[in-house]
Design an enzyme around this catalytic site. Structure first.
Site, PDB file in Angstrom:
ATOM      1  N   ASP A 365       0.868  -1.235   0.132  1.00  0.00           N
ATOM      2  CA  ASP A 365      -0.252  -0.029   0.124  1.00  0.00           C
ATOM      3  C   ASP A 365       0.531   1.637  -0.218  1.00  0.00           C
ATOM      4  OD1 ASP A 365      -3.257   1.142   0.913  1.00  0.00           O
ATOM      5  OD2 ASP A 365      -1.597   2.538   1.648  1.00  0.00           O
ATOM      6  N   GLU A 408      -4.744   2.100  -4.110  1.00  0.00           N
ATOM      7  CA  GLU A 408      -3.537   2.034  -4.376  1.00  0.00           C
ATOM      8  C   GLU A 408      -2.921   1.341  -3.711  1.00  0.00           C
ATOM      9  OE1 GLU A 408      -5.073   4.423  -0.358  1.00  0.00           O
ATOM     10  OE2 GLU A 408      -5.244   4.179  -2.612  1.00  0.00           O
TER      11      GLU A 408
END
Length: 500
Positions: A365, A408
């Site tokens: 992440d 993301e």
């Protein structure tokens, strides 16, 4: 004179020599026959049946046995059967002026070409000779007709087999949109048609720079040197068809049985079948044998027809694969999307349960990504996501599956990889992302990533669902421990914390 097959046969038959056998005839009759012997006849005088080998008579000549009624009655049944079995051996009953045997009685005695009475004349002998030759010509014609019928039947049977082959190729190859399946079908069917042992293919297409990219589908090889030689053989075939040098290529192994090569490439031991739709060629199918291939014209024609069917099937399979590949990719980052990730993970989990080997998962992440979007804009955020996708593809192995999990977040499936090996890869990836400098709208910036690593140890009873949850927990730990670090499901975290 206009010659046709019948007149030629007749002329040749008339030129053949006729043998007159005089079997135990009285001397005066034998001399009379010898004196009146027609042209083209050869005379043999014998007093014993044993000197006559009727089973080995020349099939191109006619033999006539002259014998009296008493000799016929004294001869054994084996002799009569031997005469009856030979279409070119005949018997003539010789009757002198003192004999009272008539034609009806001679017919009761056996099958005779004719009866000849004394005095014997050249004309009577010539008529017997001509009659024997006519019978021989008739049998020759019948034999030729029978042979032609047999050949026609063999040809028809061969055509039927070839049509069945084509029908199987068409039906089976059209039933699948997988390249491996189509090639497996081609291998099986060609091995039944000709003496083939293996199959390989080369596909090609132009990229955006108009360069030729090739794709080699290779069988198994006995050693590395053989593989190198066959690779060059396939690339050479591609160069001959495209008239271009091929430097960019990838190799795909054909994983099906009985498709192994143990011999060097030889043009006499392979058939190269062009694959094209319309006038555009897109590849070549190579059918290989460990022996020199000797093919008839009809076999080459049937192979050409099969090539047309296979070209269509393979073209459809390639298009389907490309469409499937595009559907499995994330439109922004060009790595796989979550749908493909879920499908592959299910497959790998089943494989892990059948054949227990370590299986690891990386969950990544990007840190403070919302702040990046708010500060530099969503275009800058997209630029970062694209670059991270590119870094993933550069860093992972070919057997690993990198995908965008959402937003993301990225994930990487690592087959046959334990947690320590996965951690090393994750750490390398974290450092690469951290060292990458980004620039947008004349502003430079960097990003960092938090990564969680989880692994399933070799154990068929380990539940597969736990892998994602363990990696997610490890990622949560990395974020709570300061971000920009790698944490494992074993509660080990390594990295450099970043401030908020």
């Amino acid at each position: 004179m206009i010659l046709n097959d019948n007149t030629i046969t007749k002329e040749l038959s008339m030129q053949q020599e006729t043998i007159f056998w005089l079997l135990d005839l009285p001397e005066e009759i034998a001399k009379e026959i010898e004196h009146n012997l027609p042209h083209g006849c050869q005379l043999f005088v014998t007093n014993s049946i044993g000197t006559m080998d009727l089973n080995n008579t020349d099939p191109s000549s006619a033999s006539i046995i002259f014998l009296t009624a008493s000799t016929f009655e004294k001869s054994e049944s084996d002799f009569h059967q031997a005469v009856a079995d030979q279409y070119n051996v005949h018997q003539v009953l010789v009757i002198d002026e003192k004999s009272h045997v008539n034609e009806a009685e001679s017919n009761d005695m056996g099958s005779f070409l004719g009866i000849i009475r004394r005095p014997i004349t050249p004309g009577s002998l010539s008529r017997l000779r001509d009659k024997a030759l006519e019978i021989q010509e008739l049998y020759t014609d019948l034999h030729l007709m029978a042979r032609e019928i047999t050949l026609e039947r063999e040809l028809l049977a061969r055509k039927n087999l070839q049509l069945e082959f084509l029908n199987r190729i068409l039906t089976k190859s059209s039933s699948s949109l997988k390249i491996d399946d189509v090639l497996r079908i081609a291998k099986q069917e060609f091995s039944g048609l000709i003496d083939s042992r293996a199959i390989a293919t080369v596909f090609w297409k132009k990229n955006e720079n108009q360069e030729i990219n090739a794709e080699l589908h290779l069988p198994e090889f006995k050693n590395k040197n053989l593989k190198n030689k066959w690779r060059e053989n396939l690339l050479g075939i591609g160069r001959r068809f495209t008239h271009r040098n091929i430097e960019n290529f990838k190799e795909i192994n054909l994983n099906f049985e009985d498709n192994t090569i143990s011999w060097m490439p030889n043009p006499l031991q392979q058939i190269v079948i062009p694959l094209k739709t319309g006038q555009e060629s897109f590849g070549a199918l190579v059918v290989a044998s460990d022996n020199v291939l000797k093919l008839g014209k009809d076999q080459l024609q049937i192979i050409h027809s099969a090539g047309n069917h296979l070209a269509l099937a393979l073209r459809n399979a390639l298009k389907y694969r490309d469409l499937r590949f595009e559907a499995d990719l994330d439109g922004l980052t060009s790595v796989y999307n979550r749908q493909h990730f879920n499908r592959v993970l299910r497959i790998e989990l089943k494989r892990h349960q059948r054949n227990p080997k370590p299986l690891s998962l990386i969950m990544l992440d990007l840190d403070y990504f919302k702040r990046l979007n708010d500060t530099y804009g969503h275009i800058a955020g997209d630029l970062v996501l694209k670059k991270v996708g590119s870094l993933l593809e550069e860093t992972v192995r070919e057997t690993d599956i990198a995908a965008r999990y959402g937003g993301e977040e990225f994930v990487v499936i690592l087959p046959e990889t334990n947690e320590e090996q996965a951690w090393l890869l994750a750490e390398r990836l974290r450092k690469k992302i951290g060292k990458t400098s980004f620039s947008y709208d004349n502003k430079r910036f960097n990003v960092t990533a938090s990564i969680g690593v989880a692994s399933l140890k070799p154990n068929p009873l380990t539940p597969g669902d736990s892998l994602i949850s363990q990696a997610d927990q490890a990622l949560y730990m990395a974020k709570n421990s300061g971000r920009n670090m790698v944490c494992t499901s074993a509660d080990i975290c390594v990295g450099e914390a970043v401030s908020s």
